[in-house]
Design a protein around this motif. Structure first.
Motif, short mmCIF file in Angstrom:
data_model
loop_
_atom_site.label_atom_id
_atom_site.label_comp_id
_atom_site.label_asym_id
_atom_site.label_seq_id
_atom_site.Cartn_x
_atom_site.Cartn_y
_atom_site.Cartn_z
N GLN A 28 0.75 -1.11 0.31
CA GLN A 28 -0.03 0.08 0.08
C GLN A 28 0.60 1.32 -0.11
O GLN A 28 0.50 2.24 -0.62
N LYS A 29 2.12 1.11 0.80
CA LYS A 29 2.98 2.49 0.66
C LYS A 29 3.60 2.62 -0.35
O LYS A 29 3.65 3.92 -0.90
N PHE A 30 4.21 1.74 -1.40
CA PHE A 30 4.91 1.81 -2.23
C PHE A 30 4.29 1.81 -3.68
O PHE A 30 4.83 1.99 -4.82
N ALA A 31 3.24 1.11 -3.78
CA ALA A 31 2.50 0.71 -4.99
C ALA A 31 2.49 1.75 -6.30
O ALA A 31 2.67 1.52 -7.25
N GLU A 32 2.32 3.02 -5.72
CA GLU A 32 2.30 4.21 -6.80
C GLU A 32 3.50 4.89 -6.76
O GLU A 32 3.67 5.83 -7.71
N LYS A 33 4.67 4.46 -6.04
CA LYS A 33 5.80 5.29 -5.73
C LYS A 33 7.04 4.60 -6.78
O LYS A 33 8.06 5.34 -6.99
N ILE A 34 7.06 3.15 -6.92
CA ILE A 34 7.88 2.62 -7.61
C ILE A 34 7.50 1.54 -8.59
O ILE A 34 6.25 1.22 -8.37
N SER A 35 8.11 0.86 -9.37
CA SER A 35 7.64 -0.18 -10.11
C SER A 35 7.52 -1.48 -9.36
O SER A 35 7.84 -1.70 -8.25
N ALA A 36 6.51 -2.29 -9.97
CA ALA A 36 6.13 -3.53 -9.50
C ALA A 36 7.05 -4.17 -9.15
O ALA A 36 7.30 -5.15 -8.28
N GLY A 70 -8.74 -7.86 17.28
CA GLY A 70 -7.83 -9.18 16.96
C GLY A 70 -7.39 -9.21 15.67
O GLY A 70 -6.67 -10.19 15.40
N GLN A 71 -7.43 -8.39 14.82
CA GLN A 71 -6.94 -8.25 13.43
C GLN A 71 -5.48 -7.49 13.46
O GLN A 71 -5.54 -6.41 13.91
N PRO A 72 -4.75 -7.98 12.78
CA PRO A 72 -3.53 -7.08 12.57
C PRO A 72 -3.64 -6.02 11.74
O PRO A 72 -4.04 -6.16 10.71
N ALA A 73 -3.08 -4.82 12.53
CA ALA A 73 -3.70 -3.30 11.88
C ALA A 73 -2.32 -2.58 11.31
O ALA A 73 -2.30 -1.76 10.65
N GLY A 74 -1.21 -3.05 12.02
CA GLY A 74 0.03 -2.47 11.44
C GLY A 74 1.26 -3.08 12.39
O GLY A 74 1.19 -3.78 13.22
N TYR A 75 2.17 -2.39 12.05
CA TYR A 75 3.49 -3.04 12.74
C TYR A 75 4.56 -1.97 12.83
O TYR A 75 4.50 -0.92 12.37
N ALA A 76 5.65 -2.08 13.79
CA ALA A 76 6.71 -1.01 13.91
C ALA A 76 7.99 -2.09 14.42
O ALA A 76 7.72 -3.24 14.90
N ARG A 77 9.09 -1.44 14.11
CA ARG A 77 10.34 -1.97 14.44
C ARG A 77 11.18 -0.92 15.18
O ARG A 77 11.23 0.10 14.56
N VAL A 78 11.62 -1.09 16.44
CA VAL A 78 12.33 -0.31 17.13
C VAL A 78 13.97 -0.97 17.10
O VAL A 78 13.56 -2.21 17.56
N THR A 79 14.82 -0.29 16.88
CA THR A 79 16.22 -0.94 16.68
C THR A 79 17.20 0.13 17.29
O THR A 79 17.01 1.20 17.24
N ASN A 100 4.05 1.55 10.11
CA ASN A 100 3.00 1.40 9.19
C ASN A 100 1.78 0.63 9.78
O ASN A 100 1.77 -0.22 10.16
N ILE A 101 0.95 1.45 9.16
CA ILE A 101 -0.75 0.96 9.67
C ILE A 101 -1.29 0.67 8.03
O ILE A 101 -1.36 1.54 7.24
N LEU A 102 -2.13 -0.30 8.06
CA LEU A 102 -2.58 -0.65 6.97
C LEU A 102 -4.03 0.50 6.82
O LEU A 102 -4.48 0.76 7.89
N ASP A 103 -4.09 0.90 5.80
CA ASP A 103 -5.04 1.96 5.41
C ASP A 103 -6.58 1.67 5.90
O ASP A 103 -7.05 2.54 6.73
N GLU A 104 -6.98 0.36 5.88
CA GLU A 104 -8.27 0.11 6.20
C GLU A 104 -8.43 0.36 8.14
O GLU A 104 -9.48 0.34 8.49
N TYR A 105 -7.25 0.19 8.59
CA TYR A 105 -7.24 0.46 10.19
C TYR A 105 -6.63 1.92 10.40
O TYR A 105 -6.23 1.90 11.82
N ASN A 106 -6.63 2.73 9.55
CA ASN A 106 -5.85 4.21 9.98
C ASN A 106 -6.82 4.64 10.83
O ASN A 106 -7.60 5.59 10.25
N ASP A 107 -6.73 4.72 12.21
CA ASP A 107 -7.54 5.09 13.07
C ASP A 107 -6.76 5.69 14.36
O ASP A 107 -5.51 5.12 14.66
#
Length: 170
Positions: A28-36, A70-79, A100-107
């Motif tokens: 969802q983040k890169f589909a319109e920004k880079i080639s497939a 109960g549905q995975p909505a996004g993730y993060a990595r701290v390093t 990153n958060i999935l668009d359908e859970y952008n709350d």
């Protein structure tokens, strides 16, 4: 509305859930920004089972998944691993490397839950930094939490897209 942010466990279920949400958010983040092809290469390089297992087993990384009902909505990595910009020499440092958060859970509750958990992981560090692409929808959100844009940090990301660095001194 039940929102929970949990650490990812390095078992099959944890890796499968992380892979699902990481791949979906990358698409969802890169589909319109880079080639497939670039997107497929990026995903296969960064989110295959072996890479995720190695990353989860690194003591320098903490992966989080936020769930909505109960549905995975996004993730993060701290390093604490990877490149350290020179301006942080002599300081303890953590980086929120993925957020990153999935668009359908952008709350707001979902975003806040994940980000505040990230901040709790970085609270003991002298500085926290984020390097994101300039089109990232969360830049203003990060700034609302006191992160400031820094033009003196030049970081090249994996994809050839302009990025922005933000820093918060603790």
């Amino acid at each position: 509305m039940k929102v929970e942010t949990k650490f990812v466990i390095g078992n099959k279920q944890g890796i499968d859930t992380l892979a699902f949400v990481a791949v979906a958010t990358a698409r969802q983040k890169f589909a319109e920004k880079i080639s497939a092809q670039e997107l497929d290469d990026y995903i296969s390089t960064n989110f295959n089972q072996d890479v995720l297992m190695t990353e989860l087993n690194s003591l320098s990384n903490q992966y989080l998944i936020v769930y909505l009902e109960g549905q995975p909505a996004g993730y993060a990595r701290v390093t604490s691993k990877g490149m350290r910009p020179q301006i942080f020499d002599g300081k303890t440092l953590a980086r929120i490397a993925d957020f990153n958060i999935l668009d359908e859970y952008n709350d707001e509750a979902v975003i806040k839950s994940l980000f505040e958990k990230c901040l709790s992981l970085t609270a003991r560090q002298q500085a926290t930094w984020i390097n994101e692409y300039e089109f990232d929808p969360f830049l203003a959100f990060f700034e609302a939490y006191g992160f400031q844009r820094r033009n003196d940090i030049a970081v090249s990301k994996e994809l050839v897209l302009t990025s922005v660095s933000l820093v918060k001194e603790n």
